[in-house]
Design a protein around this motif. Sequence first.
Motif, PDB file in Angstrom:
ATOM      1  N   TRP A 200       0.748  -1.227  -0.152  1.00  0.00           N
ATOM      2  CA  TRP A 200       0.102  -0.040  -0.060  1.00  0.00           C
ATOM      3  C   TRP A 200       0.643   1.088   0.123  1.00  0.00           C
ATOM      4  O   TRP A 200       0.359   2.268  -0.149  1.00  0.00           O
ATOM      5  N   LEU A 201       2.161   1.240   0.226  1.00  0.00           N
ATOM      6  CA  LEU A 201       2.797   2.408   0.326  1.00  0.00           C
ATOM      7  C   LEU A 201       2.837   3.232  -0.892  1.00  0.00           C
ATOM      8  O   LEU A 201       2.786   2.938  -2.008  1.00  0.00           O
ATOM      9  N   ALA A 202       3.152   4.586  -0.680  1.00  0.00           N
ATOM     10  CA  ALA A 202       2.729   5.455  -1.759  1.00  0.00           C
ATOM     11  C   ALA A 202       3.795   5.347  -2.863  1.00  0.00           C
ATOM     12  O   ALA A 202       3.505   5.381  -4.044  1.00  0.00           O
ATOM     13  N   ASP A 203       5.104   4.868  -2.643  1.00  0.00           N
ATOM     14  CA  ASP A 203       5.958   4.554  -3.812  1.00  0.00           C
ATOM     15  C   ASP A 203       6.138   3.235  -3.786  1.00  0.00           C
ATOM     16  O   ASP A 203       7.540   2.992  -3.861  1.00  0.00           O
ATOM     17  N   ALA A 204       5.394   2.308  -3.540  1.00  0.00           N
ATOM     18  CA  ALA A 204       5.547   0.859  -3.777  1.00  0.00           C
ATOM     19  C   ALA A 204       6.059   0.446  -4.943  1.00  0.00           C
ATOM     20  O   ALA A 204       6.566  -0.534  -5.208  1.00  0.00           O
ATOM     21  N   GLY A 205       5.580   1.224  -6.060  1.00  0.00           N
ATOM     22  CA  GLY A 205       5.963   0.695  -7.451  1.00  0.00           C
ATOM     23  C   GLY A 205       5.570  -0.666  -7.845  1.00  0.00           C
ATOM     24  O   GLY A 205       4.419  -0.831  -8.061  1.00  0.00           O
ATOM     25  N   THR A 206       6.488  -1.509  -8.448  1.00  0.00           N
ATOM     26  CA  THR A 206       6.170  -2.663  -8.917  1.00  0.00           C
ATOM     27  C   THR A 206       5.766  -3.693  -7.818  1.00  0.00           C
ATOM     28  O   THR A 206       5.174  -4.606  -8.250  1.00  0.00           O
ATOM     29  N   GLN A 207       5.882  -3.205  -6.647  1.00  0.00           N
ATOM     30  CA  GLN A 207       5.345  -4.267  -5.805  1.00  0.00           C
ATOM     31  C   GLN A 207       3.975  -3.742  -5.013  1.00  0.00           C
ATOM     32  O   GLN A 207       3.433  -4.154  -3.928  1.00  0.00           O
ATOM     33  N   ALA A 208       3.523  -2.667  -5.798  1.00  0.00           N
ATOM     34  CA  ALA A 208       2.134  -2.068  -5.257  1.00  0.00           C
ATOM     35  C   ALA A 208       0.997  -3.286  -5.233  1.00  0.00           C
ATOM     36  O   ALA A 208       1.115  -4.283  -6.331  1.00  0.00           O
ATOM     37  N   ALA A 209       0.272  -3.501  -4.228  1.00  0.00           N
ATOM     38  CA  ALA A 209      -0.601  -4.485  -4.124  1.00  0.00           C
ATOM     39  C   ALA A 209      -1.781  -4.196  -3.227  1.00  0.00           C
ATOM     40  O   ALA A 209      -1.619  -3.286  -2.303  1.00  0.00           O
ATOM     41  N   GLY A 210      -3.188  -4.718  -3.734  1.00  0.00           N
ATOM     42  CA  GLY A 210      -4.109  -4.244  -2.511  1.00  0.00           C
ATOM     43  C   GLY A 210      -4.721  -3.083  -2.967  1.00  0.00           C
ATOM     44  O   GLY A 210      -4.406  -2.487  -3.962  1.00  0.00           O
ATOM     45  N   ALA A 211      -5.676  -2.454  -2.343  1.00  0.00           N
ATOM     46  CA  ALA A 211      -6.541  -1.241  -2.400  1.00  0.00           C
ATOM     47  C   ALA A 211      -6.381  -0.096  -1.216  1.00  0.00           C
ATOM     48  O   ALA A 211      -7.165  -0.394  -0.292  1.00  0.00           O
ATOM     49  N   PRO A 212      -5.388   0.647  -1.214  1.00  0.00           N
ATOM     50  CA  PRO A 212      -5.105   1.655  -0.167  1.00  0.00           C
ATOM     51  C   PRO A 212      -6.420   2.339   0.107  1.00  0.00           C
ATOM     52  O   PRO A 212      -7.138   2.731  -0.733  1.00  0.00           O
ATOM     53  N   LEU A 213      -6.945   2.829   1.449  1.00  0.00           N
ATOM     54  CA  LEU A 213      -8.060   3.362   1.937  1.00  0.00           C
ATOM     55  C   LEU A 213      -7.861   4.888   1.938  1.00  0.00           C
ATOM     56  O   LEU A 213      -8.792   5.565   1.991  1.00  0.00           O
ATOM     57  N   ASP A 214      -6.556   5.365   1.902  1.00  0.00           N
ATOM     58  CA  ASP A 214      -6.354   6.797   1.983  1.00  0.00           C
ATOM     59  C   ASP A 214      -4.918   7.015   1.622  1.00  0.00           C
ATOM     60  O   ASP A 214      -3.993   6.048   0.991  1.00  0.00           O
ATOM     61  N   ARG A 215      -4.187   8.166   1.774  1.00  0.00           N
ATOM     62  CA  ARG A 215      -3.044   8.380   1.445  1.00  0.00           C
ATOM     63  C   ARG A 215      -2.135   7.418   2.431  1.00  0.00           C
ATOM     64  O   ARG A 215      -2.236   7.790   3.455  1.00  0.00           O
ATOM     65  N   MET A 216      -1.175   7.079   1.685  1.00  0.00           N
ATOM     66  CA  MET A 216      -0.056   6.175   2.653  1.00  0.00           C
ATOM     67  C   MET A 216       1.279   6.760   2.601  1.00  0.00           C
ATOM     68  O   MET A 216       1.745   7.745   1.905  1.00  0.00           O
ATOM     69  N   LEU A 217       2.095   6.424   3.718  1.00  0.00           N
ATOM     70  CA  LEU A 217       3.374   6.481   3.870  1.00  0.00           C
ATOM     71  C   LEU A 217       4.241   6.198   2.592  1.00  0.00           C
ATOM     72  O   LEU A 217       3.694   5.308   1.977  1.00  0.00           O
ATOM     73  N   SER A 218       5.316   6.680   2.542  1.00  0.00           N
ATOM     74  CA  SER A 218       6.525   6.303   1.484  1.00  0.00           C
ATOM     75  C   SER A 218       7.440   5.800   2.406  1.00  0.00           C
ATOM     76  O   SER A 218       7.647   5.857   3.440  1.00  0.00           O
ATOM     77  N   TRP A 219       8.221   5.181   1.607  1.00  0.00           N
ATOM     78  CA  TRP A 219       9.600   4.540   2.318  1.00  0.00           C
ATOM     79  C   TRP A 219      10.413   5.234   2.804  1.00  0.00           C
ATOM     80  O   TRP A 219      10.964   5.077   3.906  1.00  0.00           O
ATOM     81  N   PRO A 220      10.680   6.578   2.498  1.00  0.00           N
ATOM     82  CA  PRO A 220      11.400   7.594   3.042  1.00  0.00           C
ATOM     83  C   PRO A 220      10.747   8.000   4.532  1.00  0.00           C
ATOM     84  O   PRO A 220      11.455   7.978   5.415  1.00  0.00           O
ATOM     85  N   GLN A 221       9.660   8.019   4.441  1.00  0.00           N
ATOM     86  CA  GLN A 221       8.795   8.520   5.678  1.00  0.00           C
ATOM     87  C   GLN A 221       8.936   7.195   6.814  1.00  0.00           C
ATOM     88  O   GLN A 221       9.068   7.654   7.939  1.00  0.00           O
ATOM     89  N   VAL A 222       8.701   5.949   6.328  1.00  0.00           N
ATOM     90  CA  VAL A 222       8.900   4.895   7.141  1.00  0.00           C
ATOM     91  C   VAL A 222      10.413   4.769   7.649  1.00  0.00           C
ATOM     92  O   VAL A 222      10.391   4.832   8.659  1.00  0.00           O
ATOM     93  N   ARG A 223      11.310   5.224   6.917  1.00  0.00           N
ATOM     94  CA  ARG A 223      12.800   5.116   7.423  1.00  0.00           C
ATOM     95  C   ARG A 223      13.084   6.403   8.171  1.00  0.00           C
ATOM     96  O   ARG A 223      13.724   6.158   9.405  1.00  0.00           O
ATOM     97  N   GLU A 224      12.350   7.484   8.035  1.00  0.00           N
ATOM     98  CA  GLU A 224      12.541   8.648   9.170  1.00  0.00           C
ATOM     99  C   GLU A 224      11.617   8.006  10.416  1.00  0.00           C
ATOM    100  O   GLU A 224      12.216   8.401  11.327  1.00  0.00           O
ATOM    101  N   ALA A 225      10.462   7.511  10.349  1.00  0.00           N
ATOM    102  CA  ALA A 225      10.057   7.259  11.451  1.00  0.00           C
ATOM    103  C   ALA A 225      10.745   6.191  12.162  1.00  0.00           C
ATOM    104  O   ALA A 225      11.110   6.370  13.605  1.00  0.00           O
ATOM    105  N   ALA A 226      11.543   5.227  11.769  1.00  0.00           N
ATOM    106  CA  ALA A 226      12.356   4.376  12.396  1.00  0.00           C
ATOM    107  C   ALA A 226      13.534   5.218  13.098  1.00  0.00           C
ATOM    108  O   ALA A 226      14.120   4.721  13.970  1.00  0.00           O
ATOM    109  N   ALA A 227      14.187   6.206  12.196  1.00  0.00           N
ATOM    110  CA  ALA A 227      15.240   6.878  12.689  1.00  0.00           C
ATOM    111  C   ALA A 227      14.948   7.608  14.020  1.00  0.00           C
ATOM    112  O   ALA A 227      15.540   8.104  14.814  1.00  0.00           O
ATOM    113  N   HIS A 228      13.744   7.995  14.177  1.00  0.00           N
ATOM    114  CA  HIS A 228      13.022   8.833  15.147  1.00  0.00           C
ATOM    115  C   HIS A 228      12.599   7.727  16.520  1.00  0.00           C
ATOM    116  O   HIS A 228      11.858   8.203  17.579  1.00  0.00           O
ATOM    117  N   GLY A 229      13.011   6.567  16.303  1.00  0.00           N
ATOM    118  CA  GLY A 229      12.926   5.493  17.440  1.00  0.00           C
ATOM    119  C   GLY A 229      11.474   4.823  17.431  1.00  0.00           C
ATOM    120  O   GLY A 229      11.102   4.096  18.203  1.00  0.00           O
TER     121      GLY A 229
END
Length: 256
Positions: A93-122
């Motif tokens: 469902w990620l916004a930039d899932a690209g060729t891995q996109a699958a399913g039907a997101p219900l709203d705007r989703m996180l991107s990979w950089p945002q996921v990594r940023e969240a992880a960097a913030h603990g």
Amino acid sequence: MPVLMYHSVNARPLRATRRLAVDPGAFADQMALLADRGFTPVPVSTLADRPGRLPARPVVITFDDGYADFHERALPVLDGLGFAATVFVTTGWLADAGTQAAGAPLDRMLSWPQVREAAAHGIEIGGHSHSHPQLDQLPDAALDDELTRNKGLLEDRLDRPVTTMAYPYGYSSARVRRAAARAGYTSACAVANRLPRDEHVLALPRLTVRQGMDLGTFARLVEGDGVLRTYAFDRVLTKGYAVVRRLRYAVRQAGS
């Protein structure tokens, strides 16, 4: 110990996410209440990895699906308070899932950089399947693929182990839990809408925080008061639907 389940933190959610969306102001008030009352948030994996070393007043804060508003509205509040949390990400469902996109997101989703940023913030990043299916209705091969693909993508992009997950829709079964363990998860969250007792770490119950929950009700829930009363209707529906789902899967298997 309360394990809280959030989804979207959005003042104007889309229809598909409205019932489980929480207003950003309400979310900030809820987090402030936890801080004022001396709660210490811990990630889900701590319950499995270090159960004997929990703080005096632990609470677990979780977010399902991986909506973009987590990065925009929830992360700044959590970061400001120094709170830990766990976000369960649906990789397809990620916004930039690209060729891995699958399913039907219900709203705007996180991107990979945002996921990594969240992880960097603990923030702990957990799995939530790849395409967000009803895992308990999948045949074994598809079930294994949903779990291993999700986990593999997260670990590859984050360059760290991912050991916890949440079941989409909260649906699981003994077969699904075995598959989760087989995929390498050491803890997993369901819903159940009650406080944990002596549950298996692959079936941790959570409390749903939804639209319209007032701060007084939230305070009572995290203090362990009124949980059964607040979620009485949810629990009846959950038990009844679990029976229906088991029968549905059995019929599908008999016909295959």
